[in-house]
Design an enzyme around this catalytic site. Structure first.
Site, mmCIF file in Angstrom:
data_model
loop_
_atom_site.group_PDB
_atom_site.id
_atom_site.type_symbol
_atom_site.label_atom_id
_atom_site.label_comp_id
_atom_site.label_asym_id
_atom_site.label_seq_id
_atom_site.Cartn_x
_atom_site.Cartn_y
_atom_site.Cartn_z
ATOM 1 N N CYS A 202 0.821 -1.223 0.000
ATOM 2 C CA CYS A 202 0.000 0.000 0.000
ATOM 3 C C CYS A 202 0.844 1.257 0.000
ATOM 4 O O CYS A 202 0.725 2.091 0.909
ATOM 5 C CB CYS A 202 -0.900 -0.004 1.215
ATOM 6 N N GLU A 203 1.744 1.400 -0.936
ATOM 7 C CA GLU A 203 2.400 2.692 -1.158
ATOM 8 C C GLU A 203 2.823 2.767 -2.615
ATOM 9 O O GLU A 203 3.204 1.758 -3.212
ATOM 10 C CB GLU A 203 3.569 2.956 -0.209
#
Ligand code: LLP
Length: 425
Positions: free
Chosen positions: A349-350
């Site tokens: 999640c980046e």
């Protein structure tokens, strides 16, 4: 030159289809080639004149014990940077008298371990570390062989984060201080000061900066000798680069090695010293790939995202150094197949979890396998369990055989390491 190529429409690692390994071991998976490891080691060792001059493979690049044992059987020593690496090298069968211990901040515990193990050489980085080593060795009735790492104030390398030889970097004693510290070391009871070390950076493709640094080492050697001090060893570090963008033209590797060896003769050939070398990437980089499966496709106006099951925690180089890795489909594309624009990203999640942007690849679908090339160095060794993801398994291929040389860890192993304090129990 490496040993990953297409045969019968499928990417092979030596004589084994990569898809077969992926089916048996699962993805993501690191796959290493014994033949490539051996070839790169042998080309390098021959060029620098081993065994008279010594190769200490920088195991931070790839420290799997199967890789270490493969190289050890050819005569390689190990350049280590922690007690853990020394233990790993010993466990893999590298004898203590072929191990050097580098690194910018060694603890008393680590130095004591190194002295007790009887390693070949400690590469000293600061005056305070020199004093500490002498005290530790003296308390054990020993004199530890050592060299002093000099910062020649010549930085080099493929990225600011991997340049080490500039005076702005934290590594080594300054050039001006080197002679004074060396002379002091000669009188210390626990240290046998044998020479100098340097390492100015990594991913070096042009030799000019290295040559300048080696000239400074030569001048310092002559100066120390002029003062009556013995200089028997020069540890010249690692740092030779490999071409990430054209792995199929890997003949560049040996070319660069030959130019490097010639440059060393030119700069240091007249000195009667034992030379040490610490190549890492050059030996392991091209000998490994990371194989991943496409989980999702996500079309956008100018690109299509391919979300793969490998992530930045498995191969951090693109996120950390903007590094480029070739991406090869495991199933060979048709000769004139059309290319499409893709961004290849992991599931973390980046947005930094991106391996490639605007990459031209043949049409790729969910379930297809892709290989990140040139992932054998600083791949598995820099991996983490971020997002509670399991460390990737490693496979070593040898001709038509392969072995899992690090199995995938289990969730029980990973999650079970945590402990709840009693107030939460
Ligand atoms: N010797 C010393 C003292 C080093 O610090 C290094 C690497 C080497 C030898 C081996 O350098 P090589 O031959 O592999 O270039 N993680 C980065 C590379 C960091 C290199 C750190 N020091 C990357 O993925 O590009």
């Amino acid at each position: 030159m490496h040993h990953f190529d297409y045969r019968h429409g499928q990417l092979h690692a030596e004589d084994i289809a990569v898809a077969k390994i992926a089916a048996e071991v699962g993805t993501p998976v690191y796959i290493y080639s014994t033949a490539t490891l051996k070839r790169h080691y042998q080309v390098f060792a021959r060029a620098i004149g081993a065994p008279k001059h010594r190769v200490f493979y920088a195991m931070k690049a790839n420290s799997n014990q199967a890789v270490l044992a493969t190289l050890a059987a050819l005569g390689a020593g190990a350049d280590t940077v922690s007690e853990g690496e020394i233990r790993r090298a010993l466990a893999a069968g590298i004898p203590a008298d072929r191990i050097v211990f580098s690194g910018v901040g060694k603890s008393a515990q680590e130095l004591a371990f190194a002295v007790d193990a009887g390693i070949y050489q400690v590469n000293i980085e600061t005056e305070s570390e020199l004093e500490l080593l002498s005290r530790i060795a003296q308390a054990r009735g020993k004199r530890q062989s050592a060299v002093i790492r000099v910062n020649p104030d010549v930085g080099a390398g493929g990225h600011a984060k991997i340049t080490t030889g500039s005076s702005a970097n934290k590594f080594g004693v300054s050039f001006d201080e080197a002679a004074r510290i060396y002379a002091r070391a000669a009188n210390m009871p626990g240290v046998k000061m044998l020479g100098l070390a340097t390492h100015i950076g990594s991913l070096i493709m042009e030799l000019d900066d290295l040559e300048a640094a080696f000239m400074r080492m030569r001048d310092l050697t002559l100066r120390l000798r002029g003062e009556g001090l013995a200089v028997e060893r020069l540890d010249l570090g690692g740092g030779l680069g490999i071409p990430y963008e054209i792995p199929e033209k890997f003949e560049h590797g040996p070319d660069l090695i030959e130019a490097y060896a010639a440059m060393i003769e030119r700069t240091l050939g007249s000195l009667d010293v034992e030379r040490g070398f610490e190549p890492g990437r050059l030996i392991a980089g091209n000998a490994g790939i990371l194989v991943t499966e496409v989980l999702q496709t996500n079309p956008r106006p100018h690109t299509t995202f391919l979300v793969v099951d490998a992530a930045m925690n498995d191969l951090i180089r693109p996120a950390m150094y903007e590094a480029y890795h070739e991406i090869w489909p495991v199933k060979q594309p048709a000769a004139k197949s059309e290319r499409k624009t893709y961004d290849v990203a992991g599931p973390i999640c980046e947005s930094g979890d991106t391996f490639a942007t605007a990459r031209q690849l043949p049409e790729t679908k969910i379930g297809d396998l892709l290989a990140f090339m040139t992932a054998g160095a600083y791949g598995a060794t820099m991996s983490s369990t971020y997002n509670t993801r399991l460390l990737v398994p490693e496979v070593l291929v040898n001709g038509s055989e392969f072995a899992v040389v690090r199995p995938r860890t289990s969730f029980d192993d990973l999650i079970g390491l945590d402990r709840l304090p009693k107030w939460l129990g």
